[in-house]
Design an enzyme around this catalytic site. Structure first.
Site, mmCIF file in Angstrom:
data_model
loop_
_atom_site.group_PDB
_atom_site.id
_atom_site.type_symbol
_atom_site.label_atom_id
_atom_site.label_comp_id
_atom_site.label_asym_id
_atom_site.label_seq_id
_atom_site.Cartn_x
_atom_site.Cartn_y
_atom_site.Cartn_z
ATOM 1 N N GLU A 176 0.813 -1.217 0.000
ATOM 2 C CA GLU A 176 0.000 0.000 0.000
ATOM 3 C C GLU A 176 0.843 1.262 0.000
ATOM 4 O OE1 GLU A 176 -2.632 -3.265 1.470
ATOM 5 O OE2 GLU A 176 -0.559 -2.631 1.870
ATOM 6 N N GLU B 221 -16.496 1.926 -12.111
ATOM 7 C CA GLU B 221 -16.636 0.914 -13.161
ATOM 8 C C GLU B 221 -17.432 -0.245 -12.594
ATOM 9 O OE1 GLU B 221 -13.020 -0.436 -15.183
ATOM 10 O OE2 GLU B 221 -13.855 -2.470 -15.246
#
Length: 546
Positions: free
Chosen positions: A205, A326
């Protein structure tokens, strides 16, 4: 204006299901579905352009055309939705090929793509774009865009090409065309992607955040001279982090803790969602798509992420709207016989409205050239013809139910029903008044099944009774708008409120069908009860304000 033909055209079609289908009964629903007079707590309020689109980066020139040959058909379809919603859908230009696209200023065509069928037969995995690519941003008037920059390819040449593309992208999107930017598509899959990893297994991350911050800052520097306004602190904003949503490769919450929004240039938190995959064993129309429980479980993953973000410490808590940048039915571009059917149309209505009811503020339905789940095919190819596909009619139904979101965004509420094969929704005006109801019958009825049968087994009809609040003054007449086809497996012959939006008729503009009933009206009885008959595999909107 109502047709002279009765509703029997649909309710008693000439095609009949098997006896097993016809005699299957859902769990018993209440004798009357109660509807509150005022907005229940926790109702969702959608953003304007709630029903929007994501277009595969490599397919965008097909969908939009260029200045010498704009795709008028696509623009007509967008205008139809804009007429209902008050604004045209916002267009996110991105997807997997966003992270394959390498800019080359000497290329004299929009793009050159090379397919590697070992990776994907649906889109190019080697993609070069030229200056003409950005013409496509000028073909759809009154449309706002999210432009996706390539983060996936991290070679020196790819990074240089990224920066070189910035002036052309920002100049194309000046004068009100830009919504936001995006950097990278589903970076949480970069080290695990089936299309080939582009980061090492150790990439975590913090590594992602460091990259994202570095390149968003470099992009802004490259934008300052050609587009100073878009590079300003007020206007330089992103969709992020655009994770796949189903992967644990990177934790979206941890990216915020690691400083993803250190520059305060993220405007909208975006995630992606697909119910299942095109090649996943056991995926069916009834069990996977025409299934309200499946939608509830899938959306819950997103709302859990949103709630966790809201629980971050004050100095990290983003306090930003949450959207799906999306989504569609089955990843890997959908499966024929499932994603392109009327059953998937009904799935889209239920899924999108459940998102709206749970404060997912906008959804971008993904599509690309030749994709099986697309709302329309923008050009003729050797795989499929240019045309309006069944799922588009579900997009229209969602926009019609929500209404003009620029004037008075409604509150949206899911009305729980006992069967996972049906769903219902209500909208309330900004003043809190009950406005519309919608029933989506997700019980599979196949138009191609049971052709050996006679009218002993007509298309089953379900009756829904709503108990409206008796102390609220409604008009006695309720207008109906039906979303219909011959069955859940139909891929053509779809209509909404008696209109066709087919390419073959008026290039995607609405055309009244004279063999389909429209203009139906129901009466509310003296006790506030409203009954509506809904054929299996269909949906209906009830407008209480007529």
């Amino acid at each position: 204006m109502a047709s002279h033909l009765s509703l029997a055209f649909y309710l008693f079609a000439a095609v009949f299901p098997s006896s097993a289908t016809a005699l299957t009964r859902p769990p018993r629903r209440p004798s009357a579905i109660p509807v509150q007079a005022t907005v229940p707590s926790g109702a969702g309020v959608p953003f304007k352009s709630f029903l929007s689109y994501s277009i595969e980066f490599s397919s965008f020139p097909d969908f939009a055309g260029n200045l010498s040959s704009p795709n008028v058909f696509s623009n007509n379809l967008l205008n139809n939705l804009g007429d209902l919603a008050g604004t045209k859908p916002y267009i996110r230009v991105g997807g997997n090929t966003q992270d394959y696209a390498i800019f080359n200023s000497s290329l004299d065509v929009a793009s050159i793509g090379i397919l590697n069928t070992n990776i994907s037969s649906d889109y190019p995995t080697t993609l070069t774009i030229g200056i003409p690519y950005f013409e496509s941003y000028h073909t759809w008037p009154d449309t706002k865009f999210v432009h996706g920059f390539n983060l996936g390819r991290n070679s020196t040449a790819a990074r240089q090409a990224l920066i070189e593309s910035v002036p052309y992208a920002c100049e194309a999107l000046q004068d009100g065309k830009l919504l936001y930017w995006e950097l990278g598509n589903e970076p949480d899959l970069y080290k695990t992607s089936a299309q080939g990893p582009v980061r090492p297994p150790s990439w975590d991350e913090q590594d992602y955040v460091d990259e994202w911050l570095h390149w968003t800052r470099e992009i802004r520097k490259a934008m300052r001279q050609p587009c100073p306004q878009l590079a300003s602190w007020n206007d330089y904003k992103y969709y992020a982090p655009s994770f796949a949503g189903s992967s644990n490769s990177l934790d979206p919450i941890e990216t915020w803790e690691d400083g993803l929004d250190s520059d305060k240039d993220i405007a909208v938190i975006t995630s992606h969602n697909y119910i299942s995959g095109a090649e996943v064993p056991g995926v069916t129309l009834q069990g996977t798509l025409m299934n309200h429980t499946s939608n509830v479980i899938s959306v819950r993953k997103q709302t859990n992420e949103s709630r966790h973000l809201a629980a971050l410490p004050d100095h990290l808590e983003p306090n930003l709207p949450f959207i799906l940048g999306e989504h569609n039915s089955l990843y890997n571009q959908g499966r024929p016989g499932l994603s392109n059917t009327f059953g998937a149309t009904l799935w889209g209505v239920d899924f999108n409205l459940y998102c709206a009811a749970n404060n997912i503020r906008r959804v971008h339905m993904h599509q690309g050239t030749n994709y099986r789940y697309q709302s329309w095919q923008p050009i003729d190819t050797n795989k499929t013809n240019k045309g309006t596909k069944a799922p588009y009619y579900g997009n229209i139904a969602v926009a019609a139910f929500l209404g003009d979101l620029t004037k008075s965004p409604p509150s949206v509420v899911n009305l729980p029903l006992p069967s996972e094969q049906e769903s219902a929704y209500a909208t309330y005006t900004s003043s809190g008044k009950l406005s519309k109801l919608m029933v989506i019958n997700l019980m599979e009825y196949n138009a191609t099944a049971g052709n050996n049968y006679t009218n002993d087994y007509p298309r089953p009809i379900e009756r829904y009774t709503f108990q409206l609040p008796s102390d609220v003054g409604f008009a006695k007449s309720v207008k109906l708008q039906r979303l219909m086809a011959n069955g859940s497996d139909a891929i053509t012959g779809v209509s909404f409120d008696g209109y066709s939006y087919n390419y073959e008729l008026e290039n995607g503009k609405p055309v009244t069908l004279h063999n389909v009933t429209r203009g139906e009206v129901l009466q509310i009885d003296g006790g506030g009860r409203l009954c509506v008959d809904v054929p299996r595999s269909s949906a209906v909107i009830l407008d209480l304000g007529c």
